[in-house]
Design a protein around this motif. Structure first.
Motif, PDB file in Angstrom:
ATOM      1  N   LEU A 100      49.511  30.632  31.972  1.00  0.00           N
ATOM      2  CA  LEU A 100      49.179  29.895  33.529  1.00  0.00           C
ATOM      3  C   LEU A 100      47.817  31.081  33.779  1.00  0.00           C
ATOM      4  O   LEU A 100      48.083  32.223  34.093  1.00  0.00           O
ATOM      5  N   MET A 101      46.897  30.176  34.160  1.00  0.00           N
ATOM      6  CA  MET A 101      45.574  31.118  34.679  1.00  0.00           C
ATOM      7  C   MET A 101      45.512  30.490  36.110  1.00  0.00           C
ATOM      8  O   MET A 101      45.037  29.385  36.447  1.00  0.00           O
ATOM      9  N   ILE A 102      45.598  31.562  36.843  1.00  0.00           N
ATOM     10  CA  ILE A 102      45.857  31.142  38.481  1.00  0.00           C
ATOM     11  C   ILE A 102      44.786  31.894  39.311  1.00  0.00           C
ATOM     12  O   ILE A 102      44.439  32.741  39.145  1.00  0.00           O
ATOM     13  N   ASN A 103      43.868  30.842  40.031  1.00  0.00           N
ATOM     14  CA  ASN A 103      42.994  31.203  40.932  1.00  0.00           C
ATOM     15  C   ASN A 103      43.500  31.383  42.440  1.00  0.00           C
ATOM     16  O   ASN A 103      43.919  30.003  42.877  1.00  0.00           O
ATOM     17  N   ASP A 104      43.775  32.390  42.954  1.00  0.00           N
ATOM     18  CA  ASP A 104      44.526  32.412  44.272  1.00  0.00           C
ATOM     19  C   ASP A 104      43.739  31.838  45.465  1.00  0.00           C
ATOM     20  O   ASP A 104      44.401  31.905  46.482  1.00  0.00           O
ATOM     21  N   GLY A 105      42.521  31.438  45.217  1.00  0.00           N
ATOM     22  CA  GLY A 105      41.425  30.950  46.252  1.00  0.00           C
ATOM     23  C   GLY A 105      41.317  31.861  47.444  1.00  0.00           C
ATOM     24  O   GLY A 105      39.955  32.017  47.407  1.00  0.00           O
ATOM     25  N   SER A 106      42.024  32.491  47.961  1.00  0.00           N
ATOM     26  CA  SER A 106      41.743  33.446  49.078  1.00  0.00           C
ATOM     27  C   SER A 106      42.848  34.202  49.235  1.00  0.00           C
ATOM     28  O   SER A 106      43.378  34.097  50.561  1.00  0.00           O
ATOM     29  N   ALA A 107      43.268  35.235  48.630  1.00  0.00           N
ATOM     30  CA  ALA A 107      44.135  36.100  48.832  1.00  0.00           C
ATOM     31  C   ALA A 107      45.602  35.496  48.976  1.00  0.00           C
ATOM     32  O   ALA A 107      46.316  36.040  49.936  1.00  0.00           O
TER      33      ALA A 107
END
Length: 152
Positions: A100-107
């Motif tokens: 799973l590759m997660i981009n947290d967007g903004s913390a």
């Protein structure tokens, strides 16, 4: 002749491996022929060898409040969070795993309580705020385990 069985579709494994080369034949949907050497072999001990690389299915999770994490969607999954999320456990079978590759967007954060992940090291990882956070998940003995691979 070369005609496939009426039930065969492209990529189907048909027939049995030859006792001389242990290659698994398959049906080629483009040519309509059965290919004797598909590049996959099995030795007498059950070890499987592939002539080329394995292609994993990549799946982009559509962000939502109740995303169900399930490896059947793809063994590599990407997810850009639109808010803090608490995913649910989709369908998992023992022995399945996924990256799973997660981009947290903004913390943003993920709360894993509904899945009940058992984390290597004892605690869920903190998501990287500038890079993708890469997590490996797998199921063994009815439990889903997780480990932080790192930031990419």
């Amino acid at each position: 002749g070369d005609a496939p069985p009426s039930w065969a579709t492209a990529g189907d494994v048909v027939g049995a491996a030859s006792s001389t080369d242990n290659a698994i034949p398959r049906f080629d949907g483009t040519t309509g022929k059965i290919i004797q050497n598909s590049g996959i072999t099995i030795d007498d001990n059950g070890n499987i060898a592939f002539a080329g690389a394995l292609d994993e299915k990549i799946y982009a999770i559509v962000d939502a409040a109740g995303v169900a994490i399930t490896p059947q969607n793809g063994t590599i999954q990407t997810w850009t969070l639109g808010a803090n999320r608490t995913p649910t456990s989709g369908t998992w079978n023992d022995g399945e795993s996924m990256t799973l590759m997660i981009n947290d967007g903004s913390a943003r954060t993920i709360t894993w309580t509904t899945i009940g992940v058992i984390w290597v090291g004892g605690a869920a990882p903190t998501l990287d705020t500038t890079k993708l956070t890469v997590i490996e998940l797998w199921k063994v003995g009815g439990s889903i385990y997780g480990a932080l691979v790192g930031a990419a």
